[in-house]
Design a protein around this motif. Structure first.
Motif, mmCIF file in Angstrom:
data_model
loop_
_atom_site.group_PDB
_atom_site.id
_atom_site.type_symbol
_atom_site.label_atom_id
_atom_site.label_comp_id
_atom_site.label_asym_id
_atom_site.label_seq_id
_atom_site.Cartn_x
_atom_site.Cartn_y
_atom_site.Cartn_z
ATOM 1 N N ASP A 320 4.072 4.483 15.842
ATOM 2 C CA ASP A 320 3.075 4.984 16.797
ATOM 3 C C ASP A 320 2.237 3.812 17.322
ATOM 4 O O ASP A 320 1.661 3.062 16.517
ATOM 5 N N ARG A 322 -0.612 3.685 18.435
ATOM 6 C CA ARG A 322 -2.027 3.727 18.005
ATOM 7 C C ARG A 322 -2.227 3.066 16.646
ATOM 8 O O ARG A 322 -3.366 2.783 16.257
ATOM 9 N N GLU A 328 -8.255 3.383 14.936
ATOM 10 C CA GLU A 328 -7.488 4.628 14.958
ATOM 11 C C GLU A 328 -6.355 4.662 13.933
ATOM 12 O O GLU A 328 -5.849 5.733 13.589
ATOM 13 N N VAL A 332 -4.340 7.972 12.275
ATOM 14 C CA VAL A 332 -2.974 8.301 12.692
ATOM 15 C C VAL A 332 -2.078 8.359 11.465
ATOM 16 O O VAL A 332 -1.277 9.285 11.291
ATOM 17 N N ASP A 335 -2.979 11.509 9.409
ATOM 18 C CA ASP A 335 -2.607 12.758 10.097
ATOM 19 C C ASP A 335 -1.086 12.951 10.147
ATOM 20 O O ASP A 335 -0.596 14.065 9.959
ATOM 21 N N GLN A 336 -0.367 11.847 10.423
ATOM 22 C CA GLN A 336 1.105 11.939 10.485
ATOM 23 C C GLN A 336 1.666 12.504 9.194
ATOM 24 O O GLN A 336 2.497 13.409 9.194
ATOM 25 N N ARG B 57 -3.397 14.952 17.263
ATOM 26 C CA ARG B 57 -2.548 14.097 16.440
ATOM 27 C C ARG B 57 -1.480 13.388 17.266
ATOM 28 O O ARG B 57 -1.242 12.199 17.102
ATOM 29 N N GLY B 60 -3.709 11.975 20.900
ATOM 30 C CA GLY B 60 -5.032 11.372 20.779
ATOM 31 C C GLY B 60 -6.026 12.045 21.712
ATOM 32 O O GLY B 60 -5.798 13.158 22.195
#
Lengths: 549, 310
Positions: A320, A322, A328, A332, A335-336, B57, B60
Motif C-alpha cells: 500500500d 500509504r 499513516e 494502514v 487496519d489491513q 481503510r 483513506g
C-alpha cells in the motif's frame, strides 16, 4: 505633591515586594525535588529521595483502618470496577492483610504523560506504578530515583515482605530489573511474569493463501526458521495471484516501517530505541551474535538484500503506497490485518496470539517464526511494577504485591473479575467469561503481574500454563541481557538522528525508494548529524558492560 | 448643477478611507477564501465521520467518500454513560467556570480601572508579571494537587483558569473606554455603594466587553484537556475534550510502539476507530459553535469599542 511622593513610595514598595516574591519563587523552584509537600491532613513526611529512611513506612496494623494502596495500571479499560475492587479487598482481608486497593486505569499515552508527571511532581497519592520498557520507562525512572530500591541492604523490603513473590518469579527477571540507582545497584521494580522472550514471526492469512491454491507448508515450516521466505519465488507468486484475484485495492504485503527489515535480517535488537542499529545474530541461536558491537543497520548486507526485495515488491504494487507516509503507515498496517485484508505481514508474537488473532479477524491466521525467541533486557523488562519513592505505604505496597503475585484467588479477581458476575469457574479449573462482563471491566491481561497465578480461560484450555512455561523456556538470552543503553551523553545526537530517520527511514523500509541510492543518502545524512558519536557512545557502554560481566 | 454632482461623486470616489469596487471584490474574495480555509478542516472532519470504515481503510480520507455510513455516530452513542457523563462535566465546568471567572475578572479589572484605588498600580504590575513569568508545570501541579488537595475534583478544572491576565486587561481597557469616571462619581453622589455602582451602573454599560471575554473564557474551559490530564484520574470526571484526547493519543501511542508492545498485547477491537474519533470531534465542536450566534451581537461591539474616538 504629597500624593506624588506617596505614589512613588508605593511603586518602590511594590517593586521590592515583587522582586522578593520572584527571588523566593526562583529559590523554591531550584530546591531539590526530594521534599514533596505533605498532603493536607497528614503528619507523616514521605521518605526523602536519595535517602534511606531510618524508619521506613511500617506495615499496616492488623487492627484499625485499612491502609489504602493506590496502584496505577497500564492498558485495559474499566468503566465500573467497584464490585471487583470490593471482592479484591475482601480477599486481602481473608489473607490477613489490612489493606485495600484503589486502582487507576490508563492507556499508554496517559501512563506516559500523567503517571510521569505524578512521579516528577512527587505525588504522594500513588503507591505503585506499572512500569516497563515501552511506557513509563523503568530504567530512567529507577536511575532518577523515582522508585524505591526493594533490596536495599538497610531496608530490604523484598526480604521482609516479598519472599513468596521473590520465589515465584524467575531469578533472571529480577536480575534484568537490577539497575544502578541512587540507592546503589539493585532491584527497583517487580518484574511482570509473562512471556519474556521477543519472538518475531510472519503473520500469514492462510484463509486467503489456501484460497489462492497455495499450500501453507510449501512456503513455511512451523517448526523451523522462516526469515528467508521473502526470497522464495513462491512468496512472490502468491502475492501476484492475490493481486490478480482481489484487484488493485488489495495489497498483499502489509508493511510497517521501523522494524520489518530488522526482523527478517536477524538484525535485532535495537538497543537504543533509535531504530538505527543492528546487532546481527544467528537466527537459530540468537545468543550467538555475528558481531559484538552493533553497526548501522542499513549497512548490513542481509538488510540491504531485504530492501532490494521490498523495492521490487513495491514496484509490483504489492505494498500500500500509504505505508510510506510516516503518519499513516501504522494505521494502514493495523487496519489491513484487523480486516484480514492482507496475505503476508510480520508481527511481534506473544503466547496465545494465534487463537486470539484468528478469532478477532475471522480468518485462519498463522505465525511461523522468523528466528528463535530472544530474551533481552527490553523484552524482560517489558512489563512490571515499582513502588514510588513518594509512597507513604511502601511496606504495605510490597505486601500487596506479594499477595497478588502468589494468591490465585486474588489474581483471578483482579484479572477476570468476580465469579458469577464476570466469569464462571469450570470443573477443570478454567474460567468462562460471562457475556457483557468484559464490557465494564477489561484489564490488560499480560500487564497484571504474574500470569502464572491466573486460572486459564476455557478458550486457552487447562494445559495453557504448561504450554506457556515451555514457550518461555525456549527463549534464548542474548549476549547483552542486562544491558540498558544510557542516552544521557548523546541526547542531542539522538534527537537529530530521529529527524533524519523520519526523512529517509520510512520510505526506505517499505521499499518505496531505490535501496542503494536511498541508503547512501540516508547514511550520509546520519553521519552528518552525529551518528559516529552516537555509535561510539553505544560501543563504549557495551564494552564496559561486557568487561564488567 | 450636474457638474457639481459629478464633482461630488469624484470627491467621494477618491476619499482616502474608501476602497474601489475592484479592490472591494478582491478583498472579499481573499477574506472569503480565508474563511473557507478555516471551515474546510471542520467540513472534512464531518465528511470523515460519515465515511464507512471500509472506505477509510481502502481509500483513506476523501472529500468524496466511496461509501457513506452513520456507524461512527452509532458507535459514539453506544458509549452511553461515558459520553454523556463527559458532556455533563464539560458543560458544568464551562458554565460554572465562566460565571466565576467573569465575576472575579470583573472585580479585578474594576479595581484596576478605579483611579482612586490606592493599590491599583501594584495589582496592575502584579497581574502583568504573571503574563510574562509562569509558575511552571511542577509548581502548578504541586500547589493544586498536593497543597490544595484538589486532585480528582471539578475545582481542579475551574480554579487554575479562573483569572487570566489577558482577560482582565481587556476588561480594564473596556471599562476605561466605555465608563466615564464622572458616572461613578454621580452614582456615589446619588448614594450608591461600591457593589451597587458596579452591578447597576457599570455592568450594563460593559455588557459587550463582558460578552466578549465570557465567550473567550467559555471556549477556553470547553476546549481544555490539559488540566484534566494533570489533575483528574477518576474517569467519571473526564471532560469531553480529554476523553477525545485520550482516545487519540492512546491510539497514536499504540501505533508508535506497536513493535515493542506486540499485537497480542493490544485489543485492537477496543481501540476507537478513525470514524469514531472524528464523530466525537464533531459532537464536541457543535455545542460551542452553537454558542457563537448568541454572543455575536456583543462581540462586534466589544471588539470595536474604543477603536473610533468621537
Amino acid at each position: 505633591m504629597e500624593t506624588k511622593i506617596g505614589g512613588k513610595k508605593m511603586k518602590k514598595l511594590s517593586m521590592i515586594v515583587i522582586s522578593l516574591l520572584l527571588v523566593f519563587a526562583l529559590i523554591a523552584a531550584c530546591a531539590p525535588a526530594d521534599t514533596p509537600a505533605p498532603a493536607p491532613g497528614t503528619d507523616t513526611a514521605p521518605p526523602a529521595q536519595n535517602e534511606t529512611p531510618d524508619d521506613p513506612t511500617p506495615p499496616p496494623a492488623v487492627d484499625g483502618p485499612a491502609t489504602e494502596i493506590t496502584i496505577w495500571f497500564m492498558g485495559g479499560s474499566a468503566t465500573d470496577d467497584s464490585d471487583v475492587i470490593a471482592a479484591a479487598n475482601a480477599r486481602l482481608q481473608e489473607l490477613g492483610l489490612n489493606i485495600t486497593i484503589n486502582p487507576i486505569w490508563s492507556g499508554g499515552w496517559s501512563m506516559q504523560e500523567e503517571a510521569q508527571i505524578a512521579l516528577d511532581t512527587g505525588d504522594t497519592s500513588v503507591d505503585i506504578f506499572w512500569t516497563g520498557s515501552w511506557g513509563l520507562l523503568y530504567a530512567p525512572n529507577a536511575t532518577r530515583g523515582n522508585f524505591v530500591r526493594l533490596d536495599d541492604p538497610n531496608n530490604d523490603l523484598l526480604a521482609q515482605y516479598g519472599q513468596d513473590m521473590l520465589a515465584a518469579v524467575p531469578e533472571f527477571l529480577w536480575d534484568a530489573f537490577a539497575v544502578n540507582g541512587p540507592q546503589g545497584f539493585g532491584i527497583y521494580g517487580i518484574p511482570g511474569y509473562k512471556d519474556f522472550a521477543q519472538l518475531y514471526t510472519w503473520d500469514v492469512n492462510n484463509t486467503r493463501l489456501s484460497g489462492l491454491g497455495i499450500d501453507f507448508d510449501d512456503l513455511f515450516d512451523m517448526d523451523g526458521i522462516n526469515y528467508d521466505v521473502i526470497f522464495d519465488p513462491l512468496f512472490e507468486e502468491a502475492m501476484q495471484r492475490a493481486k490478480d484475484e482481489y484487484g488493485p485495492t488489495f495489497f498483499p504485503l502489509a508493511m510497517e516501517g521501523g522494524g520489518w527489515a530488522r526482523m527478517i535480517s536477524n538484525g535485532d535488537t535495537d538497543l537504543t530505541g533509535a531504530d538505527l542499529m543492528h546487532f546481527t545474530f544467528d537466527p537459530n541461536n540468537p545468543a550467538e551474535p555475528t558481531d559484538f558491537l552493533p553497526g548501522l543497520a542499513i549497512e548490513n548486507e542481509l538488510t540491504l538484500r531485504v530492501y532490494d526485495r521490498l523495492h521490487h515488491f513495491w514496484n509490483q504494487g504489492f505494498i500500500d503506497p500509504r505505508a510510506a507516509i510516516p503518519g499513516e503507515a501504522a494505521s494502514v498496517f493495523i487496519d489491513q490485518r484487523e480486516a484480514g485484508e492482507y496475505l503476508f505481514a510480520t508481527t511481534v508474537y506473544a503466547y496465545g496470539h494465534t487463537t486470539q488473532a484468528s478469532a478477532s479477524r475471522g480468518i485462519d491466521a498463522r505465525f511461523p517464526r522468523m528466528s528463535n525467541p530472544i530474551v533481552s533486557t527490553v523484552s524482560a523488562t517489558g512489563s512490571g511494577f515499582a513502588v514510588s519513592v513518594y509512597s507513604r505505604n511502601q511496606a504495605a505496597a510490597v505486601q500487596f504485591m506479594n499477595a497478588w503475585y502468589t494468591d490465585q484467588t486474588l489474581a483471578d479477581i483482579l484479572v477476570e473479575g468476580v465469579e458469577g458476575v464476570h466469569h464462571t469457574r469450570n470443573a477443570d479449573g478454567t474460567l468462562t467469561r460471562l457475556p457483557g462482563g468484559r464490557d465494564r471491566y477489561a484489564p490488560w491481561r499480560f500487564g497484571m503481574g504474574n500470569v502464572f497465578t491466573f486460572s486459564p480461560l476455557d478458550t486457552e484450555g487447562p494445559d495453557y500454563l504448561e504450554g506457556f512455561l515451555a514457550y518461555n523456556a525456549a527463549g534464548i538470552p542474548v549476549t547483552f541481557l542486562g544491558f540498558t543503553f544510557d542516552p544521557a551523553n548523546v541526547l542531542t545526537e539522538m534527537s537529530a538522528l530521529s529527524a533524519v530517520w523520519d526523512e529517509f527511514g520510512q520510505s526506505l523500509e517499505v521499499g518505496a525508494v531505490e535501496p542503494r541510492a536511498g541508503t547512501e543518502a540516508f547514511a550520509a545524512a546520519l553521519r552528518a548529524n552525529g551518528f559516529d558519536r552516537f555509535e561510539a557512545e553505544l560501543h563504549r557502554q557495551l564494552e564496559e558492560f561486557f568487561a564488567a560481566r | 448643477m450636474s457638474s457639481t454632482v459629478i464633482n461630488n461623486k469624484k470627491k467621494r470616489k477618491f476619499r482616502s478611507n474608501q476602497v474601489s469596487r475592484p479592490a472591494e471584490v478582491a478583498i472579499n474574495v481573499l477574506v472569503g477564501a480565508f474563511a473557507l480555509l478555516c471551515i474546510l478542516p471542520f467540513i472534512f472532519i464531518i465528511i470523515i465521520s460519515f465515511t464507512s470504515a471500509d472506505s477509510l481503510r481502502i481509500y483513506g480520507y476523501s472529500f468524496f467518500p466511496a461509501e457513506l455510513s452513520t456507524d461512527s455516530f452509532a458507535a459514539a452513542f453506544t458509549m452511553g454513560n461515558v459520553l454523556w457523563r463527559s458532556y455533563g462535566v464539560s458543560f458544568l465546568v464551562t458554565v460554572v467556570g465562566t460565571l466565576l471567572s467573569m465575576f472575579v475578572s470583573l472585580l479585578y479589572a474594576y479595581g484596576l480601572y478605579r483611579r482612586d484605588y490606592p493599590l491599583r498600580n501594584f495589582f496592575a504590575i502584579f497581574i502583568f508579571i504573571t503574563m510574562i513569568f509562569g509558575g511552571g508545570l511542577v509548581p502548578t501541579v504541586m500547589v493544586i494537587r498536593n497543597l490544595l488537595g484538589l486532585g480528582d475534583t471539578l475545582w481542579a478544572l475551574i480554579i487554575p483558569s479562573l483569572i487570566l491576565p489577558f482577560h482582565v486587561i481587556i476588561l480594564r481597557t473596556f471599562l476605561s473606554s466605555a465608563v466615564p469616571e464622572t458616572l461613578i462619581e454621580s452614582a456615589r453622589l446619588d448614594g450608591a455603594g461600591e457593589f451597587r455602582t458596579l452591578l447597576s451602573i457599570v455592568v450594563p454599560i460593559v455588557k459587550p466587553g463582558l460578552a466578549t471575554v465570557a465567550l473567550l473564557t467559555a471556549i477556553g474551559y470547553w476546549n481544555d484537556w490539559w488540566l484534566a490530564m494533570l489533575f483528574i484520574r477518576d474517569r467519571t470526571l473526564f471532560p469531553l475534550q480529554y476523553l477525545l484526547m485520550e482516545f487519540q493519543q492512546n491510539v497514536d501511542f499504540v501505533r508508535r510502539n506497536l513493535q515493542m508492545i506486540g499485537d497480542a498485547n493490544i485489543d485492537f477491537a477496543a481501540l476507537p476507530s478513525e470514524g469514531l474519533r472524528m464523530a466525537l470531534a464533531v459532537l464536541i465542536v457543535l455545542p460551542i459553535a452553537c454558542a457563537y450566534p448568541f454572543f455575536q451581537r456583543y462581540i462586534v461591539t466589544g471588539l470595536t469599542v474604543g477603536a473610533v474616538k468621537g
